[in-house]
Design a protein around this motif. Structure first.
Motif, PDB file in Angstrom:
ATOM      1  N   PRO A   1      33.615 -12.282  70.685  1.00 23.37           N
ATOM      2  CA  PRO A   1      34.387 -13.510  70.421  1.00 23.37           C
ATOM      3  C   PRO A   1      33.596 -14.765  70.777  1.00 23.37           C
ATOM      4  O   PRO A   1      32.860 -14.785  71.774  1.00 23.37           O
ATOM      5  CB  PRO A   1      35.613 -13.347  71.334  1.00 23.37           C
ATOM      6  CG  PRO A   1      35.755 -11.861  71.530  1.00 23.37           C
ATOM      7  CD  PRO A   1      34.349 -11.336  71.548  1.00 23.37           C
TER       8      PRO A   1
ATOM      9  N   LEU B   1      33.774 -16.209  74.401  1.00 22.66           N
ATOM     10  CA  LEU B   1      33.485 -15.313  75.523  1.00 22.66           C
ATOM     11  C   LEU B   1      31.988 -15.345  75.835  1.00 22.66           C
ATOM     12  O   LEU B   1      31.171 -14.957  75.000  1.00 22.66           O
ATOM     13  CB  LEU B   1      33.924 -13.885  75.176  1.00 22.66           C
ATOM     14  CG  LEU B   1      33.857 -12.840  76.293  1.00 22.66           C
ATOM     15  CD1 LEU B   1      34.785 -13.231  77.440  1.00 22.66           C
ATOM     16  CD2 LEU B   1      34.243 -11.461  75.746  1.00 22.66           C
TER      17      LEU B   1
ATOM     18  N   LYS C   1      39.153  -8.810  73.317  1.00 27.59           N
ATOM     19  CA  LYS C   1      40.251  -9.750  73.076  1.00 27.59           C
ATOM     20  C   LYS C   1      41.051 -10.002  74.353  1.00 27.59           C
ATOM     21  O   LYS C   1      41.538 -11.107  74.583  1.00 27.59           O
ATOM     22  CB  LYS C   1      41.154  -9.229  71.953  1.00 27.59           C
ATOM     23  CG  LYS C   1      40.525  -9.377  70.568  1.00 27.59           C
ATOM     24  CD  LYS C   1      41.468  -8.929  69.465  1.00 27.59           C
ATOM     25  CE  LYS C   1      40.840  -9.157  68.092  1.00 27.59           C
ATOM     26  NZ  LYS C   1      41.732  -8.706  66.994  1.00 27.59           N
TER      27      LYS C   1
ATOM     28  N   GLU D   1      39.015 -12.520  76.066  1.00 27.07           N
ATOM     29  CA  GLU D   1      39.113 -13.803  75.376  1.00 27.07           C
ATOM     30  C   GLU D   1      40.408 -14.519  75.757  1.00 27.07           C
ATOM     31  O   GLU D   1      40.438 -15.750  75.889  1.00 27.07           O
ATOM     32  CB  GLU D   1      39.047 -13.576  73.864  1.00 27.07           C
ATOM     33  CG  GLU D   1      39.016 -14.849  73.047  1.00 27.07           C
ATOM     34  CD  GLU D   1      38.992 -14.571  71.555  1.00 27.07           C
ATOM     35  OE1 GLU D   1      38.479 -15.424  70.807  1.00 27.07           O
ATOM     36  OE2 GLU D   1      39.483 -13.504  71.125  1.00 27.07           O
TER      37      GLU D   1
END
Length: 358
Positions: free
Chosen positions: A148, A151, A317, A320
């Motif tokens: 991501p 990140l 995720k 993130e």
């Protein structure tokens, strides 16, 4: 992209069987069909690397060879595409992650069933396949993990094995929100990630067990209760905390056979012991896995090697969204032998990440 150098730095296991590494220069590789070349900026250091380097894992089919480039938690940018690499999958400049499993066949029964984490024909990063302790590495375009945008690379690296593995382990535990989950090795590389994911992402109640020196980290990461296993009353304390029933799941995140021996005694009826940490040396069974008790309490034992590609994306995720944060310190390539020595003595808290450009 700028012109690539002809040589680059890598870390090899120069004397497999011992805790010893060496920084060397290697020739720049050329990506083949379907491959990409990744400029690795950061790589996490995992206990599995120690087992591979020292040839202590009795379950491995072959000893590690001198000159092996270790590592399997690498994050970097794509700098070159090989013939046939699908530009719709990865593009030049994309940040990607390289995991414990470097590639899979996509055609064996495990892959066809969606369990690519146990592919029959898998190639393992850092074991008979060049790993991520190097500035450049080849990887199949179809199997790298997108990182991501928000990140940081150093934060993401340990999640590609440590974080991914505990996500898979918590899922296989079948524990639900509100259930008690025991983490043996709660202050370690996997444990501090498991505490956060279990408590913050899945809403589980965490009992962290480790040496007393790791109490603060375990509590900070989400352990509701901490037990110092060196006091010798861990099973008794778990039963007390859970009202005499025991925990729905016990995750063994350490490589100690003694931890496995105590784990079964912490489970409630219908509970699951999740086997994650791989003990070194002679193969030994779980000491207290008595058939009579497994039958009487309807308990289960399940093993987790590593998660699959879908779970890798899910893990990143979580990070993130701020639900999990890797606790780590950053070190240079030349410090790796010292890091492994500290790991071998059980002195590390959280993770270590190598900055391959430092």
């Amino acid at each position: 992209m700028a012109d690539l150098p002809q040589k680059y730095k890598a870390i090899i296991y120069d004397a497999p069987g011992k805790v010893s590494t060496k920084v060397v220069e290697l020739d720049m590789p050329e990506p083949g069909p379907g491959e990409i070349l990744v400029n690795i900026s950061h790589s996490g250091v995992c206990h599995s690397d120690l087992g591979v380097m020292t040839n202590r894992w009795a379950g491995l089919p072959f000893p590690t060879q001198p000159g092996q480039v270790g590592g399997h938690e690498g994050v970097g940018k794509v700098v070159k595409l090989g013939p046939g690499a699908d530009a719709s999958t990865v593009k030049l400049g994309d940040r990607v992650g390289i995991k414990w499993i470097a590639s899979t066949c996509d055609s064996c029964p495990a892959c066809l069933a969606g369990h690519d984490g146990v592919c029959f024909n898998q190639k393992v990063s850092g074991y008979y396949t060049p790993g991520t302790f190097q500035q450049y590495v080849l990887a199949p375009a179809r199997y790298v993990t997108p990182i991501p945008d928000t990140l940081p690379s150093d934060m993401a690296a340990p999640l590609l094995c440590g974080g991914l593995t505990v996500v898979a382990a918590l899922k296989k535990s079948k524990a639900q929100a509100g259930d008690w989950v025991v983490l043996l090795g709660a202050g370690g590389g996997l444990g501090h990630l498991a505490s956060q994911i279990a408590s913050k992402a899945y809403g589980m109640r965490v009992i962290g067990i480790d040496a007393g020196s790791k109490r603060d980290l375990a509590i900070e990461c989400g352990a509701e209760i901490f037990i110092d296993h060196t006091q010798g009353k861990a099973e008794e304390e778990v039963m007390k905390a859970t009202g005499g029933l025991g925990a729905q799941a016990v995750l063994v995140l350490t490589a100690a056979n003694a931890a496995y021996g105590s784990g079964m005694g912490m489970l409630k009826f219908g509970g699951t012991l999740v086997v994650v940490g791989v003990p070194e040396g002679e193969l030994k069974p779980i000491a207290t896995a008595y058939p009579q008790i497994l039958v009487a309490k309807a308990q289960s034992i399940v093993g987790v090697a590593v998660g699959d590609r879908k779970e890798a994306i899910e893990t990143l995720k979580f990070a993130e969204r701020g639900l999990v944060k890797t606790h780590f310190r950053t070190c240079k390539m030349e410090e790796l032998t010292s890091i492994f020595e500290q790991m071998d003595r059980g002195e590390l808290q959280g993770r270590v990440v190598l900055d391959l450009n430092a």
